[in-house]
Scaffold this motif. Structure first.
Motif, short mmCIF file in Angstrom:
data_model
loop_
_atom_site.label_atom_id
_atom_site.label_comp_id
_atom_site.label_asym_id
_atom_site.label_seq_id
_atom_site.Cartn_x
_atom_site.Cartn_y
_atom_site.Cartn_z
N ALA A 112 0.83 -1.21 0.00
CA ALA A 112 0.00 0.00 0.00
C ALA A 112 0.86 1.26 0.00
N ALA A 113 1.95 1.23 0.77
CA ALA A 113 2.85 2.39 0.84
C ALA A 113 3.56 2.62 -0.50
N TYR A 114 4.00 1.54 -1.15
CA TYR A 114 4.65 1.67 -2.46
C TYR A 114 3.68 2.18 -3.52
N VAL A 115 2.43 1.68 -3.48
CA VAL A 115 1.42 2.13 -4.45
C VAL A 115 1.15 3.62 -4.29
N LEU A 116 0.96 4.06 -3.07
CA LEU A 116 0.67 5.47 -2.82
C LEU A 116 1.85 6.35 -3.25
N ARG A 117 3.07 5.91 -2.96
CA ARG A 117 4.26 6.69 -3.33
C ARG A 117 4.35 6.85 -4.84
N GLY A 118 4.15 5.75 -5.58
CA GLY A 118 4.27 5.81 -7.03
C GLY A 118 3.14 6.58 -7.69
N CYS A 119 1.90 6.30 -7.26
CA CYS A 119 0.74 6.91 -7.91
C CYS A 119 0.61 8.40 -7.61
N LEU A 120 1.05 8.83 -6.44
CA LEU A 120 0.97 10.25 -6.08
C LEU A 120 2.26 11.00 -6.39
N GLY A 121 3.25 10.27 -6.91
CA GLY A 121 4.49 10.92 -7.33
C GLY A 121 5.36 11.43 -6.18
N TRP A 122 5.29 10.76 -5.03
CA TRP A 122 6.14 11.16 -3.92
C TRP A 122 7.60 10.86 -4.24
N LYS A 123 8.44 11.83 -4.16
CA LYS A 123 9.87 11.63 -4.38
C LYS A 123 10.54 11.42 -3.02
N VAL A 124 10.17 10.33 -2.36
CA VAL A 124 10.66 10.09 -1.00
C VAL A 124 11.20 8.67 -0.89
N SER A 125 12.06 8.46 0.09
CA SER A 125 12.61 7.13 0.36
C SER A 125 11.65 6.36 1.27
N SER B 249 12.21 5.49 4.16
CA SER B 249 12.36 5.95 5.54
C SER B 249 11.63 7.28 5.79
N HIS B 250 11.03 7.84 4.74
CA HIS B 250 10.32 9.12 4.90
C HIS B 250 9.02 8.91 5.68
N PRO B 251 8.62 9.88 6.52
CA PRO B 251 7.38 9.76 7.30
C PRO B 251 6.14 9.44 6.47
N LYS B 252 6.02 10.03 5.25
CA LYS B 252 4.85 9.74 4.40
C LYS B 252 4.74 8.24 4.12
N PHE B 253 5.87 7.64 3.75
CA PHE B 253 5.89 6.22 3.42
C PHE B 253 5.59 5.39 4.67
N LYS B 254 6.25 5.74 5.77
CA LYS B 254 6.09 4.96 7.00
C LYS B 254 4.67 5.04 7.54
N TRP B 255 4.07 6.23 7.53
CA TRP B 255 2.75 6.38 8.11
C TRP B 255 1.67 5.75 7.24
N THR B 256 1.97 5.51 5.96
CA THR B 256 1.02 4.78 5.12
C THR B 256 0.91 3.34 5.58
N TRP B 257 2.07 2.64 5.66
CA TRP B 257 1.99 1.23 6.08
C TRP B 257 1.57 1.11 7.54
N ARG B 258 1.92 2.08 8.35
CA ARG B 258 1.48 2.05 9.76
C ARG B 258 -0.04 2.17 9.86
N GLY B 259 -0.62 3.05 9.03
CA GLY B 259 -2.07 3.22 9.03
C GLY B 259 -2.80 1.96 8.61
N ILE B 260 -2.30 1.30 7.56
CA ILE B 260 -2.90 0.05 7.09
C ILE B 260 -2.80 -1.01 8.18
N LEU B 261 -1.65 -1.11 8.81
CA LEU B 261 -1.44 -2.09 9.87
C LEU B 261 -2.35 -1.82 11.07
N PHE B 262 -2.48 -0.56 11.44
CA PHE B 262 -3.33 -0.20 12.57
C PHE B 262 -4.79 -0.59 12.33
N LEU B 263 -5.30 -0.32 11.12
CA LEU B 263 -6.69 -0.66 10.80
C LEU B 263 -6.92 -2.17 10.90
N GLY B 264 -5.94 -2.94 10.43
CA GLY B 264 -6.06 -4.40 10.52
C GLY B 264 -6.11 -4.87 11.96
#
Length: 407
Positions: free
Chosen positions: A301-314, A316-331
């Motif tokens: 989910a984090a990789y999809v969001l990064r690519g589709c929204l054009g995030w130029k981040v690694s 380790s960036h908070p945007k990437f980390k908080w995406t997978w954290r959010g998905i994990l939390f909901l589960g």
């Protein structure tokens, strides 16, 4: 041992770990109990189609040094069309993965409960299952390592152990190998088997794996020198995942016909027929399947969001980390409260099935693009095979769409 295994397994392990989840195990169990080995041919064809599509995705990542989401944004030029496409992908995959995550964690809990049943904490009349929190915490720390090599090593160990568990379960049940061979080559479609057949294909050819694969191959290999290794990696890892699915069908086919609501039903039926080891092997396999899919669904989910929204981040960036954290939390949240995720998962499966042919078409367009791929673009044979897979995916998509509205 892990270093030796890592020579043969790599990003393909992430793909195998993703599609061999609780949903796949449950569907394969139902297929085996209800139709015996008659639908194994559908599994085999699905695995071959997965290997073909994932190889194309890996090639996009290594040749262009772009993930699939970024490559799609590069190919689709019209701003409105690009915006609509990216929105559909994000909604179907990111929110779909949030639904899958509840099922993945619940599946891991279910597998563990085969071995140890009491995982509840009681507060008067209110009870909470603590195991989803434990599983979520373990997955959090693994993903928070932010190290491709460490996560790959953990997944390799889990996938190998999971595979051995399910293969051993199948062997213990003393299968009819003649029936297995017939199931592979006779292409039977028993009455009322279409829904199960579609579910088998839909849980094997997973759209988010195409995005995930194109990203993580760049973590493992740099550039064109990884192309040959990526081909072998996909074939071995995804092929092993296919053997796991087949092993589950084989084991389930040895059980008397019954209504199978969960892996617990199958485990309880196995024990008196084939001994307690069959039950524990099945339980551990389900637990490992839940853990591995929990890790990969959040990461994808984090990789999809990064690519589709054009995030130029690694990563380790908070945007990437908080995406997978959010998905994990909901589960974890839905699993802990005992909320049944089946309806959410079914909606996610339908949305992904509808999305799959569009993603496959764009993937085929990208790998056939001379400007992007150069000498590594698809041959006419690869395009023909890809087109046949797309037509099959389109059939799956239309059937899923009509089944959703016809109840």
């Amino acid at each position: 041992m892990i270093k030796r295994l890592s020579k043969y397994f790599g990003p393909g392990t992430f793909v195998a770990a993703a599609f061999i989840g609780p949903g796949t195990i449950t569907i394969c169990s139902i297929a085996g109990v209800t139709f015996g080995m008659d639908l194994i041919w559908a599994l085999a064809l699905s695995i071959l189609a997965t290997i073909v599509l994932q190889n194309m995705s890996a090639r996009v990542g290594l040749v262009t040094q772009k993930d699939l989401g970024t490559a799609m944004r590069h190919v689709v030029k019209h701003p409105l069309l690009k915006g609509i496409l990216m929105l559909l992908v994000v909604l179907a995959i990111v929110f779909g993965n949030a639904a899958y995550e509840a099922g993945n964690i619940s599946g891991a809990v279910m597998g563990f409960s085969v071995i140890y049943a009491d995982t509840q904490i009681h507060f008067g009349n209110f009870q909470v299952d603590y195991l989803p929190v434990v599983i979520g915490t373990i997955c959090f720390f693994i993903l928070n390592l932010n190290s491709y090599k460490k996560i790959e090593s953990i997944l390799i160990v889990l996938v190998v152990l999971m595979s051995l568990s399910f293969l051993a379960t199948a062997v213990i049940t003393q299968p009819d190998y003649t029936a297995l061979l017939k199931g592979l080559v006779l292409f039977k479609m028993p009455s009322e088997s279409l829904t199960t057949l579609l579910a088998i294909v839909g849980t094997t050819i997973v759209p988010y794996n195409l995005f995930l694969h194109s990203s993580i191959v760049q973590e493992k290999w740099k550039g064109l020198k990884g192309l040959k290794s990526a081909r072998w990696d996909s074939a071995i890892a995804i092929g092993l995942g296919g053997l796991v699915s087949i092993a589950v069908v084989v084991a389930a086919s040895r059980l008397p016909k019954q209504e199978l609501l969960s892996i617990l039903d199958m485990a309880e039926t196995l024990e008196p027929l084939y001994g307690i080891y069959a039950k524990y092997l099945l339980g551990f396999g389900m637990f490992a399947a839940g853990i591995t899919s929990t890790l990969t669904a959040a990461l994808a989910a984090a990789y999809v969001l990064r690519g589709c929204l054009g995030w130029k981040v690694s990563t380790s960036h908070p945007k990437f980390k908080w995406t997978w954290r959010g998905i994990l939390f909901l589960g974890v949240f839905f699993s802990s409260l005992g909320i049944n995720p089946i309806q959410l998962i079914q909606i996610a499966q339908v949305s992904n099935a509808i999305l799959l042919p569009f993603i496959a078409v764009l993937l085929l367009v990208i790998v056939s693009n001379q400007k992007l791929m150069g000498e590594h673009k698809n041959t006419w044979i690869q395009n023909l095979v890809g087109l046949l897979i797309i037509l099959f995916c389109l059939f799956l998509s239309l059937k899923s769409f009509f089944m959703m509205f016809n109840g």
